[in-house]
Each structure stands twice: as structure tokens, then as C-alpha cells.
Write a protein that holds these residues in place. Sequence first.
Motif, PDB file in Angstrom:
ATOM      1  N   VAL A   1      31.681  52.896  42.169  1.00 10.73           N
ATOM      2  CA  VAL A   1      32.057  51.563  42.645  1.00 10.73           C
ATOM      3  C   VAL A   1      31.964  51.538  44.169  1.00 10.73           C
ATOM      4  O   VAL A   1      32.590  52.341  44.861  1.00 10.73           O
ATOM      5  N   SER A   2      31.177  50.605  44.694  1.00  9.52           N
ATOM      6  CA  SER A   2      30.982  50.499  46.141  1.00  9.52           C
ATOM      7  C   SER A   2      31.735  49.294  46.694  1.00  9.52           C
ATOM      8  O   SER A   2      32.189  48.416  45.944  1.00  9.52           O
ATOM      9  N   ILE A   3      31.832  49.243  48.011  1.00  6.23           N
ATOM     10  CA  ILE A   3      32.458  48.082  48.647  1.00  6.23           C
ATOM     11  C   ILE A   3      31.660  46.815  48.343  1.00  6.23           C
ATOM     12  O   ILE A   3      32.225  45.718  48.237  1.00  6.23           O
ATOM     13  N   ASP A   4      30.331  46.943  48.160  1.00  3.27           N
ATOM     14  CA  ASP A   4      29.525  45.789  47.773  1.00  3.27           C
ATOM     15  C   ASP A   4      29.947  45.255  46.407  1.00  3.27           C
ATOM     16  O   ASP A   4      30.017  44.038  46.199  1.00  3.27           O
ATOM     17  N   ASP A   5      30.223  46.163  45.460  1.00  4.74           N
ATOM     18  CA  ASP A   5      30.681  45.728  44.136  1.00  4.74           C
ATOM     19  C   ASP A   5      32.010  44.990  44.238  1.00  4.74           C
ATOM     20  O   ASP A   5      32.217  43.967  43.576  1.00  4.74           O
ATOM     21  N   ILE A   6      32.918  45.517  45.060  1.00  2.00           N
ATOM     22  CA  ILE A   6      34.222  44.879  45.255  1.00  2.00           C
ATOM     23  C   ILE A   6      34.038  43.453  45.769  1.00  2.00           C
ATOM     24  O   ILE A   6      34.665  42.497  45.279  1.00  2.00           O
ATOM     25  N   ARG A   7      33.165  43.302  46.765  1.00  3.65           N
ATOM     26  CA  ARG A   7      32.954  41.976  47.372  1.00  3.65           C
ATOM     27  C   ARG A   7      32.252  41.021  46.417  1.00  3.65           C
ATOM     28  O   ARG A   7      32.611  39.836  46.338  1.00  3.65           O
ATOM     29  N   ARG A   8      31.240  41.499  45.703  1.00  8.34           N
ATOM     30  CA  ARG A   8      30.512  40.622  44.774  1.00  8.34           C
ATOM     31  C   ARG A   8      31.420  40.164  43.639  1.00  8.34           C
ATOM     32  O   ARG A   8      31.359  39.012  43.197  1.00  8.34           O
ATOM     33  N   ALA A   9      32.260  41.079  43.151  1.00  8.03           N
ATOM     34  CA  ALA A   9      33.204  40.696  42.093  1.00  8.03           C
ATOM     35  C   ALA A   9      34.154  39.612  42.593  1.00  8.03           C
ATOM     36  O   ALA A   9      34.438  38.641  41.894  1.00  8.03           O
ATOM     37  N   ALA A  10      34.646  39.775  43.835  1.00  5.45           N
ATOM     38  CA  ALA A  10      35.563  38.779  44.402  1.00  5.45           C
ATOM     39  C   ALA A  10      34.884  37.421  44.542  1.00  5.45           C
ATOM     40  O   ALA A  10      35.518  36.379  44.322  1.00  5.45           O
ATOM     41  N   ASP A  11      33.590  37.428  44.886  1.00  2.00           N
ATOM     42  CA  ASP A  11      32.842  36.170  44.999  1.00  2.00           C
ATOM     43  C   ASP A  11      32.866  35.383  43.690  1.00  2.00           C
ATOM     44  O   ASP A  11      32.822  34.147  43.696  1.00  2.00           O
ATOM     45  N   MET A  12      32.917  36.100  42.579  1.00  2.00           N
ATOM     46  CA  MET A  12      32.871  35.463  41.261  1.00  2.00           C
ATOM     47  C   MET A  12      34.257  35.266  40.649  1.00  2.00           C
ATOM     48  O   MET A  12      34.372  34.841  39.499  1.00  2.00           O
TER      49      MET A  12
ATOM     50  N   VAL B   1      37.827  42.228  35.856  1.00  2.00           N
ATOM     51  CA  VAL B   1      38.831  41.414  35.163  1.00  2.00           C
ATOM     52  C   VAL B   1      39.108  40.177  36.017  1.00  2.00           C
ATOM     53  O   VAL B   1      38.944  40.214  37.244  1.00  2.00           O
ATOM     54  N   PRO B   2      39.500  39.050  35.407  1.00  2.00           N
ATOM     55  CA  PRO B   2      39.795  37.849  36.194  1.00  2.00           C
ATOM     56  C   PRO B   2      40.846  38.130  37.264  1.00  2.00           C
ATOM     57  O   PRO B   2      41.874  38.763  36.981  1.00  2.00           O
ATOM     58  N   ALA B   3      40.608  37.665  38.471  1.00  2.00           N
ATOM     59  CA  ALA B   3      41.518  37.947  39.588  1.00  2.00           C
ATOM     60  C   ALA B   3      42.908  37.388  39.353  1.00  2.00           C
ATOM     61  O   ALA B   3      43.894  37.935  39.858  1.00  2.00           O
ATOM     62  N   GLU B   4      43.023  36.285  38.585  1.00  2.00           N
ATOM     63  CA  GLU B   4      44.327  35.661  38.357  1.00  2.00           C
ATOM     64  C   GLU B   4      45.049  36.207  37.131  1.00  2.00           C
ATOM     65  O   GLU B   4      46.177  35.790  36.840  1.00  2.00           O
ATOM     66  N   SER B   5      44.453  37.143  36.406  1.00  2.00           N
ATOM     67  CA  SER B   5      45.094  37.720  35.228  1.00  2.00           C
ATOM     68  C   SER B   5      46.157  38.732  35.661  1.00  2.00           C
ATOM     69  O   SER B   5      46.177  39.167  36.813  1.00  2.00           O
ATOM     70  N   PRO B   6      47.076  39.127  34.752  1.00  2.00           N
ATOM     71  CA  PRO B   6      48.071  40.151  35.122  1.00  2.00           C
ATOM     72  C   PRO B   6      47.420  41.422  35.666  1.00  2.00           C
ATOM     73  O   PRO B   6      47.885  41.992  36.652  1.00  2.00           O
ATOM     74  N   LEU B   7      46.339  41.871  35.030  1.00  2.00           N
ATOM     75  CA  LEU B   7      45.656  43.069  35.516  1.00  2.00           C
ATOM     76  C   LEU B   7      45.007  42.824  36.869  1.00  2.00           C
ATOM     77  O   LEU B   7      45.009  43.695  37.740  1.00  2.00           O
ATOM     78  N   GLY B   8      44.444  41.640  37.058  1.00  2.00           N
ATOM     79  CA  GLY B   8      43.801  41.322  38.323  1.00  2.00           C
ATOM     80  C   GLY B   8      44.781  41.249  39.469  1.00  2.00           C
ATOM     81  O   GLY B   8      44.421  41.484  40.624  1.00  2.00           O
ATOM     82  N   GLN B   9      46.041  40.919  39.168  1.00  2.00           N
ATOM     83  CA  GLN B   9      47.070  40.804  40.196  1.00  2.00           C
ATOM     84  C   GLN B   9      47.736  42.136  40.523  1.00  2.00           C
ATOM     85  O   GLN B   9      48.551  42.212  41.441  1.00  2.00           O
ATOM     86  N   LEU B  10      47.399  43.170  39.790  1.00  2.00           N
ATOM     87  CA  LEU B  10      48.027  44.480  39.975  1.00  2.00           C
ATOM     88  C   LEU B  10      47.456  45.151  41.222  1.00  2.00           C
ATOM     89  O   LEU B  10      46.268  45.467  41.281  1.00  2.00           O
ATOM     90  N   MET B  11      48.309  45.394  42.222  1.00  2.00           N
ATOM     91  CA  MET B  11      47.841  45.923  43.498  1.00  2.00           C
ATOM     92  C   MET B  11      48.502  47.263  43.801  1.00  2.00           C
ATOM     93  O   MET B  11      49.589  47.572  43.308  1.00  2.00           O
ATOM     94  N   GLY B  12      47.841  48.054  44.652  1.00  2.00           N
ATOM     95  CA  GLY B  12      48.418  49.307  45.125  1.00  2.00           C
ATOM     96  C   GLY B  12      48.508  50.362  44.045  1.00  2.00           C
ATOM     97  O   GLY B  12      47.820  50.315  43.027  1.00  2.00           O
ATOM     98  N   GLY B  13      49.396  51.357  44.272  1.00  2.00           N
ATOM     99  CA  GLY B  13      49.511  52.483  43.342  1.00  2.00           C
ATOM    100  C   GLY B  13      50.377  52.177  42.153  1.00  2.00           C
ATOM    101  O   GLY B  13      51.377  52.861  41.890  1.00  2.00           O
ATOM    102  N   THR B  14      50.017  51.133  41.416  1.00  2.00           N
ATOM    103  CA  THR B  14      50.822  50.650  40.289  1.00  2.00           C
ATOM    104  C   THR B  14      50.029  50.754  38.988  1.00  2.00           C
ATOM    105  O   THR B  14      48.814  50.615  38.982  1.00  2.00           O
ATOM    106  N   ASN B  15      50.745  51.010  37.898  1.00  2.00           N
ATOM    107  CA  ASN B  15      50.134  51.070  36.571  1.00  2.00           C
ATOM    108  C   ASN B  15      50.526  49.836  35.760  1.00  2.00           C
ATOM    109  O   ASN B  15      51.560  49.224  36.008  1.00  2.00           O
ATOM    110  N   MET B  16      49.713  49.519  34.770  1.00  2.00           N
ATOM    111  CA  MET B  16      50.041  48.421  33.858  1.00  2.00           C
ATOM    112  C   MET B  16      49.487  48.740  32.471  1.00  2.00           C
ATOM    113  O   MET B  16      48.373  49.259  32.340  1.00  2.00           O
ATOM    114  N   VAL B  17      50.295  48.431  31.457  1.00  2.00           N
ATOM    115  CA  VAL B  17      49.860  48.555  30.071  1.00  2.00           C
ATOM    116  C   VAL B  17      50.039  47.196  29.403  1.00  2.00           C
ATOM    117  O   VAL B  17      51.113  46.587  29.500  1.00  2.00           O
TER     118      VAL B  17
END
Length: 270
Positions: free
Chosen positions: A74-85, A111-127
Motif C-alpha cells: 500500500v503506497s501513499i498514492d493508494d491512500i490518496r486515490r482511495a480518499a478521492d473516491m 472501506v467507505p470512509a463514513e463506515s465504522p471501520l472507515g472511522q477507526l483511526m490510530g492504533g485501534t482495533n475493531m471487530v
Amino acid sequence: MNGTCNYILTRMESAGLPYEAVFEEARQLGYLEADPTLDVGGIDASHKLAILSSIAFGTRIDFGAVEIEGIERVSIDDIRRAADMGYRIKLLGVAQMTPRGLEQRMAPCLVPAESPLGQLMGGTNMVVVEGDSVGQIVLRGAGAGEGPTASAVLSDVVEIARGVRMPVFGQPAAALQRAKPARTAVPAAYYMRLELQDKPGALAKVATVLGDAGISIDRMRQYGQHSDSSVPVLVVTHKTTPEAIDYAIEALPRTGVLVSDPVELRIEEV
């Protein structure tokens, strides 16, 4: 399921830093295992997925049946392109029982940025658990660093000291059934990043390979040149099978128009 990977991916997005720089940050913070591949290679998270699968479906642990891919590509380009969408990239583990058997996969996905998984930031886990009657249940908590790890270990020690005796898998281990392993076959849309030679006919050759694989293109974007001779192209497919994607990824380099290996990521609408 791996706080270190989530820290790296979200830090890349928020700071605009490349993978290598954030990897070193995570090392300095003590987030990485002694062998970092256990984290960034998806192995630690796959161990957790195999255990959770056993608890969820009453099956014996089968770590060897987990399809594993880490976040190294995963590159910084992938991160940015995903955010664009409107997406974010997460290391996602999925286990589901199907008529063909038990599917278990661990891989970076959009994953959709507004979903629970998309909102998960930092060193956090989610199930996220989905049940027939209860619907969707979301559990989240700290997952990286010495504090959360020590807390989890100490809680187990306290239970032992108190004489708490609960079956680890919700039932005696001898009662667990062996599940038939199954490769992922559920169709999904895919994100593909291609670095193409900047010459006439390059896109046509890519489209031909995708068409031969039975893959329909939903969106295609061409970004600014990386150099005088190459250009990055982003393709988002309609839903297709993993087998079709595998065929395309194997065939694309044979077109002679790719400058580097293609990168594909599954899109999970969770």
C-alpha cells in the motif's frame, strides 16, 4: 485486527507520509513486534482471525487456511486515490461460513470512509459481528502499544487467580468440528492501480485484458505523469470474482505496457 497496521495506514493519510517513514515511526513508538513482518505482513491479525472464526462457528482453528496479504504494497498514492473516491484503506480480516466451506481472508481493503471501520483511526482495533437475529454488533478498543497489551495479559492472569474457568472457545475444545476450508469466491468491486507506459494503445491493451477476464470497468482515471515515460492509471471495477481478478493480474504484465507490477485491493461495503 492489528492496531499497528491501522496506525500506519491512518498516519500515512493524515500526515501524507510514505509507508517507510511511518513504519519507522511505529518502530520508535514500540508498536512493532520484534519481527515486524508479524504485524505488517498480516500474520498477527490472521492468528486472531483464526481464533475468532473458531469461536464464531464452533470449528477447529485452521490458521493454514487463512488467505493472507499484508500492507507492504500500500503506497501513499493508494491512500490518496482511495480518499478521492470516499474510501479508506484498512487491513481487514473476514471470516464467513458458506455452503462451500469456511472462508477466511486477511488483506488490505477499501472501506467507505463514513463506515465504522472507515472511522477507526490510530492504533485501534475493531471487530464487526453479523448475526441472523442480532444484526450487526461493533466492538472497538485500543490494540497497539505496551499499555493495552499489558492490560490484556494481566486480565487473563487475574481470571486464573480468581479461579474463573470458562471454555476458551465457548465449548470444550474436543467438541469443535473440523471445517472444510474454502477460497474466497464472493464477488466484489476492486480497485486497481497501474503504472503504464505513456504511449498510444496502452489503455486499450489494459481494457482488452480486463474484458477477456470478464471484468467490467466502473471508473477509470488517469493522473499526472510520474515521469516523461510513464503515467499512473486508476481502475475501479464492477463486482467481479477473485478468480477473474487473479487472471487479469497475471495477464496484465504480458501486455508489455506496464512499468511496474499492478496493485489490486478489494472494496468491501461494510
